[in-house]
Design a protein around this motif. Structure first.
Motif, PDB file in Angstrom:
ATOM      1  N   ARG C 319     -79.447 -50.704  71.029  1.00 53.14           N
ATOM      2  CA  ARG C 319     -79.533 -52.078  71.555  1.00 53.14           C
ATOM      3  C   ARG C 319     -78.502 -52.311  72.665  1.00 53.14           C
ATOM      4  O   ARG C 319     -78.703 -53.118  73.554  1.00 53.14           O
ATOM      5  N   MET C 320     -77.384 -51.590  72.580  1.00 53.78           N
ATOM      6  CA  MET C 320     -76.305 -51.823  73.557  1.00 53.78           C
ATOM      7  C   MET C 320     -76.748 -51.539  74.981  1.00 53.78           C
ATOM      8  O   MET C 320     -76.239 -52.115  75.937  1.00 53.78           O
ATOM      9  N   LEU C 321     -77.696 -50.620  75.120  1.00 53.92           N
ATOM     10  CA  LEU C 321     -78.135 -50.307  76.482  1.00 53.92           C
ATOM     11  C   LEU C 321     -79.380 -51.088  76.874  1.00 53.92           C
ATOM     12  O   LEU C 321     -80.074 -50.737  77.836  1.00 53.92           O
ATOM     13  N   GLY C 322     -79.653 -52.117  76.116  1.00 60.06           N
ATOM     14  CA  GLY C 322     -80.661 -53.088  76.538  1.00 60.06           C
ATOM     15  C   GLY C 322     -82.057 -52.518  76.642  1.00 60.06           C
ATOM     16  O   GLY C 322     -82.584 -51.953  75.697  1.00 60.06           O
ATOM     17  N   TYR C 328     -75.424 -45.694  72.708  1.00 61.54           N
ATOM     18  CA  TYR C 328     -74.342 -45.885  73.679  1.00 61.54           C
ATOM     19  C   TYR C 328     -73.335 -44.746  73.604  1.00 61.54           C
ATOM     20  O   TYR C 328     -72.922 -44.185  74.617  1.00 61.54           O
ATOM     21  N   HIS C 331     -74.398 -41.531  75.131  1.00 62.78           N
ATOM     22  CA  HIS C 331     -74.287 -41.594  76.590  1.00 62.78           C
ATOM     23  C   HIS C 331     -72.838 -41.385  77.030  1.00 62.78           C
ATOM     24  O   HIS C 331     -72.558 -40.637  77.971  1.00 62.78           O
ATOM     25  N   ARG C 332     -71.944 -41.995  76.280  1.00 57.40           N
ATOM     26  CA  ARG C 332     -70.536 -41.886  76.638  1.00 57.40           C
ATOM     27  C   ARG C 332     -70.020 -40.464  76.448  1.00 57.40           C
ATOM     28  O   ARG C 332     -69.238 -39.965  77.252  1.00 57.40           O
TER      29      ARG C 332
END
Lengths: 573, 208, 380
Positions: C319-322, C328, C331-332
């Protein structure tokens, strides 16, 4: 001490200018610290320059700084800082004198400079008219007492008369009386500008200095005896009251004249023989004489003699006739017409002159046989060093003034010329310097009269014969240019008329700058000193003519200079 | 070390430099110096360069742009982006003078610092020493700065230095600095007036 | 030379027309598959498993207890836990490089899901050598390097020491089942053994390990249904439909599928608690479904709490990346691990400098690479 500190405080710096267009000075602070006419000193390397403030102009680095008050956008402190740098006042200085003051007194250069002077290798520096200008950023000061004294003389020195004080700092400004009397001079100012007080004061100074005899033609009886000030109602001391009859004598016109109810020291009465045709001629306008007057007068002198013409002419009758047996009327032998017919003079012209001279014939101060030669007595008194105030008493008309002053002056002129010639011929002592004070001078020295009266001659030439004039007038523009140009020292109070201002400034450098100043002088308070007799033009707050003044005169303390106070100023309590 | 030990607070290290300015990097986690703060960089044992923090760069990227549109973003993620991802925070430093053999000069440093030289925040004593030396000539560097917001940089610096000077007994320093600014810009009304308005706020903050 | 667009134009058109036909056909097949799924769910799981085991060389799913057509909604929230994400990148040596170099760069990012502290970041960089004591001159194979990277990812997770007693979820990008099968090479065998060994350690530490496959092309479910229905796997000449297409029909946003066990040729290496399981997850927050595959070992699959926590944590992360859901932290960790070109250049230079210092002749880049690196045209 305050005085010294003020003297050292620079008020600005020179930014531009020249000999022709005056010097521009950027002021450090408020424009109000300087006023028009202030005596300004500029320090530029080894030279000091002296001048007067002639204009103040508000300036800004950028017009927008001036148009929008900084306080509307900034707090006061910042606004002040901004205004200090962007808004300023430009002072326009008319440079007059320069003085080499040499290198710094402590420096070795100064010692060398000084020794060159002391050894005669160089003249002692003295103020001289400006021939150069101060450098950029030279510091500008309001003149200190020392500067004023350097230029106008020290109040303590003999011959220096304190006429007033500088406006801002109250330093005494002197007029050198010895120089003042060397040439004719003038006191000008519109009515109510304080001219009479100034004259009284200056006369008091001259009398006290006693290097010249003073003869005042006191048309309105103001100077000899005490008077009451028209504006304040206070008692105003007269010159005789001030100095006493041993020094100043009041002469009343007419046999039984009294001046403000007091008896004069002696009376001036004219004899018929004193009146000469030229005395009548200069009354042409006053008596509305015709063009034929000169011819008639000439015939009168020719037929009746120079000493007797007046008496004889007065004795003639106007219109007396005798009737012959056949009933024909002819002029009687004692009539004017008879004399005219006898001498080939137009009867109507002679009768007309006789009619007009009747105003003279009726003057009580003209008598056939005066009890004494009062004119000669007056002249003698002057020669002996007395000072005379000739009060016209009740004879305040122009006719009286013109006739008597001219007649008397003519006699004096002749007397002083003779004395001078004798002195130069090693046959006599040096004549006493004489100053003739002429009130309402334009009546005697206007363009029309100047050619005829003795006064213009005195103004032009009599300096050589030890006689000078002190003319007092409210309409200097009415005085003949040639006479005005001869006036060495001009002391001028407020003048409103452009022509009068122009006349006072004629022949002076920096006229344009001084013009506005004259029109803005404060009446009764301020005067402008101009001309040859003062080193440079200066505006002074004139000294007050009051009891203190007389105290100063009496105690021989030089007016305006209080030694005790000066010491206090220098060294504190 | 050429500087006063009292200001030995390292704020970052040099990334790149030229004779007029440099860029230093620092950890975002630490409190990096404020905009307009005076910093120094030792060039050698006897020489330090002085500069003002004239710009602070926080760059964005695709991820941040994506995150800003996300609702209810967690604090840990915010911190991750601030602390871990934004490394280093870049400080642009405008040189304003140097100290050589103990003498402060308001001229550019003799040479720029080298990569990874330490950048230190100046303490109050050093701020007073630098700003009080000479005749405030260094203000010209700020006013002439082309790539930085000169008016605000000046205001920020005068606030910091004005406080330090005031606290060290010189309450006139700020007024002298303003006077100098006016002298330099008085012929440029359009630039000077907005700067003075910014300085008016500084004056109010200084309470002078 | 630019492409010859004139020639390509008709071919592009033909390609698109064929694709449209394929998609149309797939829709029919999907509907059929969905029916099969429901039928399969109705059948006993043992029977399904039995049929599949008859084709034990075929890679396919096996029922693991939950109804095969079940869809599990998202648990309310993951609760406080430590979330780890590991990723790695590698430099594959090239014969054209001046100094051919193999490197694995691994990152681990750790975040307390209930805390406000910034996540911790750890990066480990390792130059790979064939022999422990020699300078690598012979080139390592790409497969081996990838294997070493996979090992390094699990290694960095295993090295993590949690500071408090919170449960740990460890994510890696990619499947848990490695496709680099043990080969004859000792290096391969060693690496793979280490991988299995590390998994066992993680199992012992009870970390909830999961492999996240964002764009899975897996057909294991399709194979299971085909075998169940036809008794045969999908014929070789016919491409099987991807599981995610089927799951897109089944899973609502946030829902996961049933957990399946994996039958594959390498299953023998992943025994007992290491046995690879998987489920599908619709990470979309709404609208078009976005199906990802999540692989988990048996020790996680058998623990409902762990599965639920993982399910919730993955959704929270995505959800953090919309609108482009992706965990997330993964990705990090990728961001931290990735080796950029300029970094590789820098490394090459450092290595060259050090070799020079040691008196070793500098290797030069190949002439081919040198030609490629010639500056491009510039404008005046």
């Amino acid at each position: 001490m305050i005085e010294l500190m003020e003297q050292n405080q620079a008020i600005g710096i020179v930014t531009s200018g020249g000999l022709k267009e005056n010097l521009q000075v950027r002021l450090n602070g408020s424009p109000q610290q300087v006023q028009e006419g202030s005596f300004i000193v500029i320090d530029s390397q080894d030279w000091k320059f002296y001048g007067i403030a002639t204009d103040l102009q508000l300036q800004s680095i950028d017009l927008r700084y001036a148009l929008e008050p900084s306080r509307t956008r900034l707090p006061e402190t910042l606004a002040n800082l901004l205004d200090c740098q962007t808004l300023y006042t430009n002072l326009v200085v008319l440079p007059s004198l320069m003085l080499e003051r040499g290198p710094e007194p402590e420096s070795p250069d100064y010692t060398a400079w000084r020794s060159t002077i002391d050894s005669g290798g160089k003249e002692e520096p003295r103020p001289m008219p400006v021939k150069s200008i101060p450098a950029h950023h030279a510091s500008v000061f309001l003149a200190g007492a020392g500067d004023v004294a350097e230029i106008f003389g020290k109040p303590t020195e003999e011959g220096n008369f304190v006429i007033g004080h500088t406006r801002e700092q109250d330093h005494p400004v002197c007029v050198n009386l010895d120089k003042l009397i060397q040439r004719s001079s003038g006191i000008f100012g519109a009515t109510g500008s304080g001219k009479s007080f100034l004259t009284r004061m200056l006369l008091a100074g001259l009398i006290d200095h006693n290097r010249a005899s003073v003869l005042v033609y006191d048309m309105h009886n103001e100077y000899g005896l005490d008077d009451t000030a028209s504006d304040t109602g206070e008692n105003v001391r007269g010159l005789r009251s001030g100095f006493g009859a041993s020094k100043v004598q009041v002469v009343g016109l007419g046999g039984s004249a009294t001046i403000r109810g007091s008896a004069p020291d002696f009376n001036l009465v004219l004899g018929y023989s004193d009146i000469l045709p030229e005395d009548v001629e200069l009354l042409t306008r006053e008596l509305n004489l015709k063009e034929t007057t000169a011819t008639v007068l000439d015939a009168l002198v020719q037929s009746l003699g120079k000493d007797k013409w007046f008496k004889s002419f007065k004795a003639m009758k106007r219109g007396s006739v005798i009737e012959s047996e056949d009933g024909k009327k002819t002029p009687a032998p004692d009539s004017v017409a008879f004399w005219a017919n006898q001498n080939g003079v137009n009867v109507m012209a002679a009768e007309g002159l006789h009619d007009k001279l009747r105003r003279l014939f009726n003057k009580a101060y003209i008598v056939e046989s005066p009890p004494a030669d009062s004119i000669q007595a007056l002249v003698e008194a002057l020669k002996k060093g007395k000072h005379i105030v000739l009060s016209f008493g009740d004879y305040e008309s122009d006719l009286d003034y013109l006739l008597v002053s001219n007649l008397l002056t003519r006699r004096i002129r002749a007397e002083w010329e003779q004395m001078t010639n004798q002195f130069r011929g090693k046959n006599g002592s040096e004549p006493r310097q004489l100053v003739i004070v002429v009130e309402e001078a334009h009546k005697l020295l206007n363009r029309e009269m100047a050619a005829q009266t003795t006064f213009s001659t005195i103004a032009r030439e009599m300096r050589k014969y030890y006689v000078t004039l002190l003319v007092i007038d409210q309409r200097p523009s009415q005085i003949y240019d040639e006479v005005m140009s001869q006036l060495g020292t001009r002391v001028c109070g407020w003048l409103g008329d452009e022509d009068d201002i122009h006349a006072v400034l004629s022949g002076l450098a920096g006229r344009e700058a001084l013009r506005g100043m004259l029109s803005r002088l404060q009446a009764k308070e301020e005067v402008l000193l101009l001309g040859w007799g003062v080193p440079m033009p200066i505006l002074v707050r004139s000294r007050r003519y009051d009891e203190q003044f007389w105290q100063d005169i009496k105690t021989s303390k030089k007016a305006g200079f209080d030694q005790a106070q000066a010491i206090k100023n220098l060294y504190g309590d | 070390m050429a500087n006063n030990p009292q200001m030995d607070v390292q704020v970052g290290r040099l990334l790149r430099a030229n004779t007029r300015a440099c860029v230093a990097g620092c950890q975002p986690a630490q409190r990096f110096p404020a905009f307009g703060a005076l910093v120094s960089i030792d060039l050698d044992e006897n020489t330090s360069a002085y500069g003002l923090v004239a710009d602070i760069h926080i760059d964005d990227d695709g991820l941040v742009r994506q995150l800003v549109t996300t609702p209810n973003i967690s604090e840990a993620v915010i911190q991750d982006n601030r602390v871990n991802r934004n490394v280093p925070v870049e400080l642009s430093i405008l040189f304003v003078g140097h100290r050589s053999a103990g003498v402060i000069s308001h001229r550019l440093p003799p040479r720029p610092p080298l990569s990874l030289d330490r950048v230190r925040a100046c303490g109050e004593g050093d701020i007073c020493a630098f700003s009080g030396a000479g005749r405030l000539g260094y203000l010209r560097f700020i006013l002439d700065a082309q790539d930085f917001p000169a008016a605000d940089l000046l205001a920020a610096h005068l606030l910091q230095a004005g406080r330090a000077q005031r606290d060290h007994g010189d309450s006139q320093w700020f007024a002298q600095a303003v006077d100098k600014v006016i002298t330099q810009l008085r012929s440029d009304y359009d630039r000077l007036m907005p700067i003075l308005e910014a300085l008016a706020d500084v004056q109010q903050e200084l309470g002078s | 030379m630019p492409l010859n667009y004139l020639d390509l134009q008709p071919k592009i058109r033909a390609y698109a027309q064929r694709a449209a036909a394929v998609f149309s056909k797939q829709e029919t097949q999907l509907a059929e598959l969905l029916d099969w799924l429901h039928e399969c769910a109705a059948a006993p799981q043992s029977e399904v498993s039995e049929r599949c085991r008859q084709h034990n060389t075929t890679r396919c799913a096996l029922p693991a207890g939950e109804a095969v057509n079940s869809a599990h909604p998202a648990p309310s929230q993951a609760g406080a836990c430590i979330l780890l994400a590991a990723d790695g990148s590698q430099i594959i040596p090239s014969t054209h490089d001046a100094v051919p170099l193999a490197l694995v760069n691994t990152s681990l990012i750790s975040m307390n899901t209930a805390g406000s502290q910034p996540p911790g970041v750890r990066v480990v960089s390792e130059i790979l050598e064939m022999e422990p004591d020699g300078v690598e001159i012979e080139l390592l194979s790409e497969d081996l390097i990838n294997l070493r990277r996979d090992v390094a990812e699990i290694q960095i997770i295993q090295a993590y020491q949690p500071e408090d007693g919170l449960p740990v979820i460890a994510l890696r990008d990619g499947p848990l089942e490695l496709f680099h099968q043990p080969q004859e090479s000792r290096a391969f065998k060693n690496a793979f053994d280490e991988y299995i060994h590390l998994l066992k350690q993680l199992a012992a530490r009870d970390f909830s390990l999961a492999g996240y496959i964002d764009r899975s092309q897996s057909t294991t479910l399709t194979q299971m249904l085909t075998i169940f229905k036809t008794g045969q796997p999908v014929p070789r000449e016919r491409a099987a439909l991807a599981d995610k297409a089927l799951m897109a029909l089944l899973l609502a946003p946030g829902q996961r599928s049933a957990i399946f066990a994996l039958q594959s040729s390498s299953s023998q290496h992943y025994r007992d608690e290491l046995a690879v399981h998987f489920f599908y997850l619709n990470v979309s927050a709404g609208g078009k479904p976005y199906i990802v595959r999540v692989e988990i070992p048996a020790w996680v699959a058998r623990d409902t709490d762990k599965v639920n926590r993982l399910h919730a944590a993955l959704l929270e992360q995505c959800r953090m990346l919309g609108k482009r859901p992706y965990p997330y932290l993964l990705h990090r960790s990728h961001e931290e691990a990735v080796v950029h070109f300029d970094e590789k250049e820098q490394l090459q230079l450092s290595l060259q400098a050090e070799l020079l210092k040691q008196g070793v002749d500098i290797f030069q880049i190949s002439n081919k690479l040198a030609a490629k690196e010639l500056p491009k045209r510039t404008r005046m």
